[in-house]
Write a protein that holds these residues in place. Structure first.
Motif, PDB file in Angstrom:
ATOM      1  N   GLN A  77       7.673   3.812  -5.257  1.00  0.00           N
ATOM      2  CA  GLN A  77       7.784   5.165  -4.714  1.00  0.00           C
ATOM      3  C   GLN A  77       6.407   5.750  -4.417  1.00  0.00           C
ATOM      4  N   SER A  78       5.446   5.499  -5.290  1.00  0.00           N
ATOM      5  CA  SER A  78       4.076   5.973  -5.037  1.00  0.00           C
ATOM      6  C   SER A  78       3.497   5.334  -3.785  1.00  0.00           C
ATOM      7  N   ARG A  79       3.721   4.049  -3.612  1.00  0.00           N
ATOM      8  CA  ARG A  79       3.166   3.318  -2.459  1.00  0.00           C
ATOM      9  C   ARG A  79       3.812   3.694  -1.130  1.00  0.00           C
ATOM     10  N   LEU A  80       5.131   3.934  -1.131  1.00  0.00           N
ATOM     11  CA  LEU A  80       5.861   4.056   0.138  1.00  0.00           C
ATOM     12  C   LEU A  80       6.370   5.453   0.468  1.00  0.00           C
ATOM     13  N   ARG A  81       6.140   6.407  -0.399  1.00  0.00           N
ATOM     14  CA  ARG A  81       6.616   7.770  -0.118  1.00  0.00           C
ATOM     15  C   ARG A  81       6.079   8.264   1.225  1.00  0.00           C
ATOM     16  N   GLY A  82       4.805   8.042   1.487  1.00  0.00           N
ATOM     17  CA  GLY A  82       4.188   8.488   2.738  1.00  0.00           C
ATOM     18  C   GLY A  82       4.704   7.770   3.967  1.00  0.00           C
ATOM     19  N   LYS A  83       5.434   6.676   3.777  1.00  0.00           N
ATOM     20  CA  LYS A  83       6.007   5.918   4.898  1.00  0.00           C
ATOM     21  C   LYS A  83       7.491   6.218   5.079  1.00  0.00           C
ATOM     22  N   GLY A  84       7.955   7.294   4.435  1.00  0.00           N
ATOM     23  CA  GLY A  84       9.336   7.715   4.640  1.00  0.00           C
ATOM     24  C   GLY A  84      10.365   6.989   3.799  1.00  0.00           C
TER      25      GLY A  84
END
Length: 164
Positions: A77-84
């Motif tokens: 979640q930390s890694r991919l939150r910014g990718k939607g």
């Protein structure tokens, strides 16, 4: 003897055909079922995440495989939150205090809501925990995972990165 062989062959064919459900679990390829859950903290609806990739995860604090996969979920979640990509956890915990302690102690960084009556799990046919559904940006279920997953693995990250 010939008649007995025919009966056995027909019975075998009927039994094996009845067990076959295809290569995809139910719901995969279909629109995700809409739900709204309200607990003591907030109300969560699947529709509020339309346009994002949703990892819908059914879990419980008392479930060892759920606890096992949690660190990788937090990392993903930390890694991919910014990718939607958003994780929506639906907990079946009955004990509200234990649920809140667990979330706080483990620094859960994704949306989670408590559904002690298991209404959403029943909608999705979930009977074991953890169980997760990957829902694309258009609201279509693309993958189902039963059991703990290493959410930080290259294969899972690739899957999430390539969804429409």
């Amino acid at each position: 003897m010939k008649r007995r062989s025919l009966v056995i062959a027909l019975l075998f064919t009927w039994l094996t055909a009845a067990c076959y459900t295809g290569s995809r679990p139910p719901h995969v390829g279909s629109a995700a079922k809409e739900f709204t859950v309200k607990d003591s903290d907030h109300e969560v609806s699947l529709s509020q995440f339309r346009g994002q990739i949703v990892v819908l995860n059914f879990w419980a604090t008392w479930c060892p495989p759920c606890v096992e996969e949690l660190p990788s979920m937090i990392d993903m979640q930390s890694r991919l939150r910014g990718k939607g990509v958003v994780i929506v956890g639906v907990s079946i915990d009955i004990d509200d205090d234990a649920y809140h302690r667990f979330i706080k102690q483990r620094n859960v960084n994704f949306v989670t809501v408590r559904d002690p009556d298991q209404k959403v799990a029943a909608m999705y046919g979930t009977t074991g925990w953890p169980e997760s559904y990957i829902i694309d940006r258009q609201g279509v279920v693309r993958r189902k995972f039963v059991g703990p997953v290493n959410w930080d693995s290259p294969e899972v990250i690739q899957l999430l990165a390539t969804l429409p």
